[in-house]
Design a protein around this motif. Sequence first.
Motif, PDB file in Angstrom:
ATOM      1  N   SER A 153     -19.296   8.813 -17.684  1.00  0.00           N
ATOM      2  CA  SER A 153     -20.316   9.965 -16.849  1.00  0.00           C
ATOM      3  C   SER A 153     -20.270  11.267 -18.133  1.00  0.00           C
ATOM      4  N   PHE A 154     -21.767  11.640 -18.139  1.00  0.00           N
ATOM      5  CA  PHE A 154     -22.372  12.579 -19.024  1.00  0.00           C
ATOM      6  C   PHE A 154     -22.176  14.000 -18.178  1.00  0.00           C
ATOM      7  N   PRO A 155     -20.782  15.228 -18.436  1.00  0.00           N
ATOM      8  CA  PRO A 155     -21.114  16.727 -18.026  1.00  0.00           C
ATOM      9  C   PRO A 155     -22.034  17.556 -17.616  1.00  0.00           C
ATOM     10  N   TRP A 156     -23.249  17.175 -19.457  1.00  0.00           N
ATOM     11  CA  TRP A 156     -24.660  17.341 -18.952  1.00  0.00           C
ATOM     12  C   TRP A 156     -25.217  17.355 -18.089  1.00  0.00           C
ATOM     13  N   ALA A 157     -25.490  15.356 -18.438  1.00  0.00           N
ATOM     14  CA  ALA A 157     -26.767  15.546 -17.621  1.00  0.00           C
ATOM     15  C   ALA A 157     -26.898  16.294 -16.318  1.00  0.00           C
ATOM     16  N   LYS A 158     -27.999  16.094 -15.794  1.00  0.00           N
ATOM     17  CA  LYS A 158     -29.178  17.124 -14.551  1.00  0.00           C
ATOM     18  C   LYS A 158     -28.630  16.199 -13.389  1.00  0.00           C
ATOM     19  N   HIS A 159     -28.671  16.623 -12.380  1.00  0.00           N
ATOM     20  CA  HIS A 159     -28.535  15.691 -11.210  1.00  0.00           C
ATOM     21  C   HIS A 159     -29.408  16.142  -9.493  1.00  0.00           C
ATOM     22  N   TYR A 160     -30.042  14.985  -9.308  1.00  0.00           N
ATOM     23  CA  TYR A 160     -30.985  15.081  -8.688  1.00  0.00           C
ATOM     24  C   TYR A 160     -31.019  16.105  -7.098  1.00  0.00           C
ATOM     25  N   GLU A 161     -31.790  16.797  -7.379  1.00  0.00           N
ATOM     26  CA  GLU A 161     -32.082  17.971  -6.862  1.00  0.00           C
ATOM     27  C   GLU A 161     -32.971  18.152  -5.330  1.00  0.00           C
ATOM     28  N   LYS A 198     -21.488  11.881 -29.016  1.00  0.00           N
ATOM     29  CA  LYS A 198     -20.016  12.457 -28.272  1.00  0.00           C
ATOM     30  C   LYS A 198     -20.419  14.313 -27.184  1.00  0.00           C
ATOM     31  N   ASP A 199     -21.992  14.716 -27.958  1.00  0.00           N
ATOM     32  CA  ASP A 199     -22.217  15.852 -26.336  1.00  0.00           C
ATOM     33  C   ASP A 199     -23.771  16.306 -26.208  1.00  0.00           C
ATOM     34  N   GLU A 200     -23.820  16.819 -26.081  1.00  0.00           N
ATOM     35  CA  GLU A 200     -25.435  17.145 -25.252  1.00  0.00           C
ATOM     36  C   GLU A 200     -26.302  17.542 -26.816  1.00  0.00           C
ATOM     37  N   GLN A 201     -25.978  17.337 -27.630  1.00  0.00           N
ATOM     38  CA  GLN A 201     -26.542  17.643 -28.961  1.00  0.00           C
ATOM     39  C   GLN A 201     -27.596  16.278 -29.293  1.00  0.00           C
ATOM     40  N   ASP A 202     -25.932  15.568 -28.971  1.00  0.00           N
ATOM     41  CA  ASP A 202     -26.439  13.640 -29.547  1.00  0.00           C
ATOM     42  C   ASP A 202     -27.319  12.834 -28.101  1.00  0.00           C
ATOM     43  N   PRO A 241     -32.894  13.409 -22.470  1.00  0.00           N
ATOM     44  CA  PRO A 241     -32.992  12.482 -21.541  1.00  0.00           C
ATOM     45  C   PRO A 241     -34.371  11.664 -21.624  1.00  0.00           C
ATOM     46  N   PHE A 242     -34.234  10.547 -20.619  1.00  0.00           N
ATOM     47  CA  PHE A 242     -34.077   9.035 -20.771  1.00  0.00           C
ATOM     48  C   PHE A 242     -36.586   9.520 -20.762  1.00  0.00           C
ATOM     49  N   HIS A 243     -36.149  10.549 -19.045  1.00  0.00           N
ATOM     50  CA  HIS A 243     -37.614  10.734 -19.223  1.00  0.00           C
ATOM     51  C   HIS A 243     -37.796  11.973 -19.948  1.00  0.00           C
ATOM     52  N   PRO A 244     -39.068  12.478 -20.196  1.00  0.00           N
ATOM     53  CA  PRO A 244     -40.077  11.858 -20.652  1.00  0.00           C
ATOM     54  C   PRO A 244     -40.496  11.031 -21.732  1.00  0.00           C
ATOM     55  N   TYR A 245     -38.698  11.565 -22.310  1.00  0.00           N
ATOM     56  CA  TYR A 245     -39.013  11.011 -23.965  1.00  0.00           C
ATOM     57  C   TYR A 245     -39.061   9.452 -24.332  1.00  0.00           C
ATOM     58  N   TYR A 246     -38.052   8.895 -23.539  1.00  0.00           N
ATOM     59  CA  TYR A 246     -38.236   7.480 -23.622  1.00  0.00           C
ATOM     60  C   TYR A 246     -38.999   7.022 -22.752  1.00  0.00           C
ATOM     61  N   THR A 247     -39.121   6.893 -21.536  1.00  0.00           N
ATOM     62  CA  THR A 247     -40.534   6.003 -20.845  1.00  0.00           C
ATOM     63  C   THR A 247     -41.821   6.568 -21.716  1.00  0.00           C
ATOM     64  N   ALA A 267     -31.530   6.673 -13.027  1.00  0.00           N
ATOM     65  CA  ALA A 267     -31.047   5.382 -13.857  1.00  0.00           C
ATOM     66  C   ALA A 267     -32.605   5.450 -14.846  1.00  0.00           C
ATOM     67  N   VAL A 268     -33.460   6.397 -15.144  1.00  0.00           N
ATOM     68  CA  VAL A 268     -34.391   5.994 -15.290  1.00  0.00           C
ATOM     69  C   VAL A 268     -35.531   7.420 -15.549  1.00  0.00           C
ATOM     70  N   GLY A 269     -34.546   8.230 -15.253  1.00  0.00           N
ATOM     71  CA  GLY A 269     -34.710   9.821 -15.130  1.00  0.00           C
ATOM     72  C   GLY A 269     -34.302  10.575 -16.311  1.00  0.00           C
ATOM     73  N   ALA A 270     -34.963  11.745 -16.070  1.00  0.00           N
ATOM     74  CA  ALA A 270     -33.796  13.335 -16.937  1.00  0.00           C
ATOM     75  C   ALA A 270     -32.324  13.242 -16.674  1.00  0.00           C
ATOM     76  N   GLY A 271     -32.001  12.182 -15.221  1.00  0.00           N
ATOM     77  CA  GLY A 271     -30.226  12.276 -14.954  1.00  0.00           C
ATOM     78  C   GLY A 271     -30.104  11.612 -16.048  1.00  0.00           C
ATOM     79  N   TYR A 272     -30.538  10.320 -16.800  1.00  0.00           N
ATOM     80  CA  TYR A 272     -30.005   9.413 -17.287  1.00  0.00           C
ATOM     81  C   TYR A 272     -30.015   9.807 -19.113  1.00  0.00           C
TER      82      TYR A 272
END
Length: 435
Positions: free
Chosen positions: A2-10, A232-236, A239-245, A32-37
């Motif tokens: 669980s990443f506490p800094w991950a965005k959640h879908y709203e 270790k933290d948010e700097q590491d 988001p999967f999208h759009p960077y890795y998509t 799974a494959v968006g900004a929430g991962y």
Amino acid sequence: MSFPWAKHYEPKHPLMKWVDDRLPLPRFVYNAVGAGYPVPRNLNYFWNFGVLAGASLMIQIVTGIVLAMHYSTDANTAFLSVEGIMRDVNAGWFLRYAHANGASMFLAVVYIHIGRGLYYGSYKPPREMVWLLGVVIFLLIMATAFMGYVLPWGQMSFWGAQVITGFFSALPLVGESIRVWLLGGYAPDAAALNRFFSLHYLMPFVIAGVIILHIWALHIPGSNNPTGVEVKDEQDTVPFHPYYTAKDGFGLGVFLLIFAGFIFFQPNLLGHPDNYIPANPLSTPAHIVPEWYFLPFYAILKSFTIDFIMPAKLWGVLAMFGSILLLFFLPWLDTSPVRSANYRPVYRWFLVALLVDVLVLGYVGGAEPRAGVILLGQLASAYYFLHFLVILPIVSAMERPRPLPNSITEAVLHKEGGTSPAQTAMHGGALAPAE
């Protein structure tokens, strides 16, 4: 994980909110494959090959379904139905060549994907289950590819089925019964063709199911990365999208260009010309060889020529299957706490030696069985097992790895010539150039 800094879908739109409340599929895709991962920010292009494997599987499923609509499983007409697809079905030549070359592209991508896992230690804790499921997928792909190679019912298809299923008869007591059960008789014929076609059609959907488990297991600890250092933290992360998509999209474009090159310019380069001759049980080809992706394992199979306690044929069968099953035990054979070979110089050299060894086995598997070739195959087979069972445990216990970075961010900034957090702290927050 669980990443506490991950965005959640709203969901914003009322329709999407209504759908998400009743079937949280949008939320699942987003996580799974968006900004929430969040994924490590330093992944290189070797991490594209998981997506490329998934794309290859989709190509195989789509082209395979269409080809199945025109294929005949009767032993008397199977070869003619394939030729009919090539000549009489609209775009049939394209579908057939895409499916045949797609198998080679799929296995090439999978081999690189496995090689990346070996180099960067993706099989180490806490990702053992990801690796084990990956090996299961590899075995299923190989079984599917073998059964698909039989379906054109050319000379190499028929005799490949005869030779490979014949090795099961080497197993004591139950071997011949297993072979007869697989073939539906005592030789490849209509019953075997029907069975192989049914399984070949079914297996890709089984593979897709195991891939879902593979991805699920990956999302629990999160992705590995080239440094092997955990997030270790948010700097590491990013988001999967759009960077890795975007990065995966570029890799997919390059992959499809290479794939198109095979289909349109060299569609038969990776095949065997004897498979354009109808299957003839009374005419044995001069040199029976499997597809290129089976050649290293075929070389291991052929390397046993002397009966010792057990028949040489049985030793070959056990060694061939053992060479793949060894991968299941890799997380426990390599006990080094360092994952990435970037920080393990001795291990890296032995990985290069393993790569050369596998290429030599591939050559031996496709070469005529002369005395010198057989000896080369025996030496290469011996090294393959020595690498995993002897060299790897010794190196992992005695090697002194290079120092690891404190975090992924530090490694990235140091590589780019920026200032790492550790350097900033040492200088009281003042900026200092990276070494």
